[in-house]
Design a protein around this motif. Structure first.
Motif, PDB file in Angstrom:
ATOM      1  N   GLN A  57      -9.356   0.576   8.416  1.00 37.11           N
ATOM      2  CA  GLN A  57      -9.351  -0.002   7.002  1.00 37.11           C
ATOM      3  C   GLN A  57     -10.622  -0.855   6.610  1.00 37.11           C
ATOM      4  O   GLN A  57     -10.770  -1.516   7.674  1.00 37.11           O
ATOM      5  CB  GLN A  57      -8.228  -0.710   6.558  1.00 37.11           C
ATOM      6  CG  GLN A  57      -6.934   0.110   6.588  1.00 37.11           C
ATOM      7  CD  GLN A  57      -5.571  -0.568   6.769  1.00 37.11           C
ATOM      8  OE1 GLN A  57      -5.433  -1.673   7.040  1.00 37.11           O
ATOM      9  NE2 GLN A  57      -4.589   0.149   6.101  1.00 37.11           N
TER      10      GLN A  57
ATOM     11  N   GLY B  41       0.742  -1.245   0.002  1.00 35.19           N
ATOM     12  CA  GLY B  41      -0.148   0.050   0.163  1.00 35.19           C
ATOM     13  C   GLY B  41       0.965   1.330  -0.094  1.00 35.19           C
ATOM     14  O   GLY B  41       0.431   2.414  -0.354  1.00 35.19           O
TER      15      GLY B  41
ATOM     16  N   ILE C 224      -9.468  -2.171   1.535  1.00 37.97           N
ATOM     17  CA  ILE C 224      -8.646  -3.154   0.623  1.00 37.97           C
ATOM     18  C   ILE C 224      -9.476  -4.423   0.346  1.00 37.97           C
ATOM     19  O   ILE C 224     -10.345  -4.888   0.966  1.00 37.97           O
ATOM     20  CB  ILE C 224      -7.706  -3.849   1.536  1.00 37.97           C
ATOM     21  CG1 ILE C 224      -6.770  -2.782   2.239  1.00 37.97           C
ATOM     22  CG2 ILE C 224      -6.721  -5.127   1.286  1.00 37.97           C
ATOM     23  CD1 ILE C 224      -5.728  -3.156   3.187  1.00 37.97           C
TER      24      ILE C 224
ATOM     25  N   ASN D 214      -4.354   3.647   3.285  1.00 38.64           N
ATOM     26  CA  ASN D 214      -5.078   2.809   2.409  1.00 38.64           C
ATOM     27  C   ASN D 214      -6.552   2.711   3.182  1.00 38.64           C
ATOM     28  O   ASN D 214      -6.555   2.151   4.290  1.00 38.64           O
ATOM     29  CB  ASN D 214      -4.635   1.468   2.319  1.00 38.64           C
ATOM     30  CG  ASN D 214      -3.008   1.402   1.621  1.00 38.64           C
ATOM     31  OD1 ASN D 214      -2.474   1.080   1.864  1.00 38.64           O
ATOM     32  ND2 ASN D 214      -3.143   2.364   0.495  1.00 38.64           N
TER      33      ASN D 214
ATOM     34  N   GLY E  61      -1.161  -3.329   3.894  1.00 38.05           N
ATOM     35  CA  GLY E  61      -2.041  -2.111   4.067  1.00 38.05           C
ATOM     36  C   GLY E  61      -1.186  -1.126   4.727  1.00 38.05           C
ATOM     37  O   GLY E  61      -0.435  -1.401   5.490  1.00 38.05           O
TER      38      GLY E  61
ATOM     39  N   ASN F 207      -7.109   3.003  -2.044  1.00 40.07           N
ATOM     40  CA  ASN F 207      -7.839   1.806  -2.192  1.00 40.07           C
ATOM     41  C   ASN F 207      -6.797   0.674  -2.629  1.00 40.07           C
ATOM     42  O   ASN F 207      -6.034   1.204  -3.989  1.00 40.07           O
ATOM     43  CB  ASN F 207      -9.056   1.820  -2.697  1.00 40.07           C
ATOM     44  CG  ASN F 207      -9.939   2.739  -2.411  1.00 40.07           C
ATOM     45  OD1 ASN F 207     -10.186   2.858  -1.009  1.00 40.07           O
ATOM     46  ND2 ASN F 207     -10.664   3.531  -2.960  1.00 40.07           N
ATOM     47  N   LEU F 208      -6.784  -0.539  -2.234  1.00 41.36           N
ATOM     48  CA  LEU F 208      -6.043  -1.651  -2.888  1.00 41.36           C
ATOM     49  C   LEU F 208      -6.632  -2.386  -3.211  1.00 41.36           C
ATOM     50  O   LEU F 208      -7.817  -3.055  -2.589  1.00 41.36           O
ATOM     51  CB  LEU F 208      -5.041  -2.233  -1.438  1.00 41.36           C
ATOM     52  CG  LEU F 208      -4.035  -1.021  -1.042  1.00 41.36           C
ATOM     53  CD1 LEU F 208      -3.377  -1.778  -0.159  1.00 41.36           C
ATOM     54  CD2 LEU F 208      -3.175  -0.662  -2.126  1.00 41.36           C
TER      55      LEU F 208
ATOM     56  N   GLN G  83       0.698   2.441  -3.407  1.00 40.57           N
ATOM     57  CA  GLN G  83      -0.642   2.489  -4.099  1.00 40.57           C
ATOM     58  C   GLN G  83      -1.542   3.669  -3.637  1.00 40.57           C
ATOM     59  O   GLN G  83      -1.206   4.402  -2.736  1.00 40.57           O
ATOM     60  CB  GLN G  83      -1.593   1.492  -3.671  1.00 40.57           C
ATOM     61  CG  GLN G  83      -0.655   0.091  -4.080  1.00 40.57           C
ATOM     62  CD  GLN G  83      -0.499  -0.351  -5.601  1.00 40.57           C
ATOM     63  OE1 GLN G  83      -1.502   0.250  -6.354  1.00 40.57           O
ATOM     64  NE2 GLN G  83       0.551  -0.742  -6.067  1.00 40.57           N
ATOM     65  N   SER G  84      -2.652   3.818  -4.286  1.00 41.41           N
ATOM     66  CA  SER G  84      -3.687   5.006  -3.735  1.00 41.41           C
ATOM     67  C   SER G  84      -4.371   4.475  -2.517  1.00 41.41           C
ATOM     68  O   SER G  84      -3.976   3.796  -1.808  1.00 41.41           O
ATOM     69  CB  SER G  84      -4.639   5.279  -4.994  1.00 41.41           C
ATOM     70  OG  SER G  84      -5.298   4.028  -5.180  1.00 41.41           O
TER      71      SER G  84
END
Length: 201
Positions: A100, A59, A84, A81, A77, A65-66, A62-63
């Protein structure tokens, strides 16, 4: 019968085999039948094509959301994040700091809570008897050496509106520390969650 006649007879009598992904390889021979991979590359030789092998999704890169793949992924995570979604496959989801929303989706998934900084998540679609919660590192961090964390009061359950809270007590029944909420599991009763088969210690 010449070759052309034989080919015509074979074409008329041998049915086309199903090929869900349309990559030209019949399902029964396809090492990744749901994703197009006409080359059938299997680098690690595990019988599953590279297109379907799991990936490590961190994460950090990443943006908010995963999302996992069709393979058995390891999804890590991080603080930013928010959601997920593990996707298909038997995945390992390592929770991060802050709340999350965790979705295992298809497959037998493992949700790891490595420390108390990862508490506060919502375990949205936990499947009893299929998915599991992994508490190995968390229990090791409090020097737990027993074999029954539920019976010893380290892992507990608290009924909540529409679901169950999974709790963790730093020193179990014998100590004075109180239990903290580790995660909320909507749609399940505490009785169904309270089963050692739902956990990895």
């Amino acid at each position: 019968m010449d070759d052309a006649e034989l080919a015509a007879v074979m074409a008329a009598t041998v049915p086309d085999l199903p090929d869900i992904d349309g990559d030209g390889v019949p399902n029964g021979s396809d090492n990744c039948p749901n994703l197009v991979n006409p080359d059938q590359v299997d680098t690690d030789g595990n019988g599953t094509g590279d297109a379907c092998d799991g990936k490590t999704i961190d994460g950090r890169f990443q943006s908010a959301n995963l999302s996992g793949t069709v393979g058995g992924d390891t999804i890590i995570g991080r603080t930013h994040n928010r959601t997920i979604r593990a996707g298909q496959g038997d995945d390992l989801v390592v929770t991060g700091t802050g709340r999350q929303d965790l979705y295992g989706e298809a497959g037998a998934d493992v949700f790891e809570f490595p420390d108390l900084a990862s508490r506060g998540d919502y375990l949205m679609d936990f499947s009893v008897g299929v998915d599991r919660v992994k508490l190995t590192k968390l229990l090791a961090s409090v020097h737990y050496t027993g074999s029954n964390p539920i019976g010893d009061g380290y892992v507990g359950f608290r009924a909540a509106s529409g679901g169950c809270y999974l709790t963790f007590d730093l020193d179990g029944r014998a100590g004075r520390a109180g239990a903290v909420i580790l995660t909320y599991v909507p749609g399940l009763t505490c009785a169904s969650l309270n089963n050692p088969a739902n956990f990895i210690y």
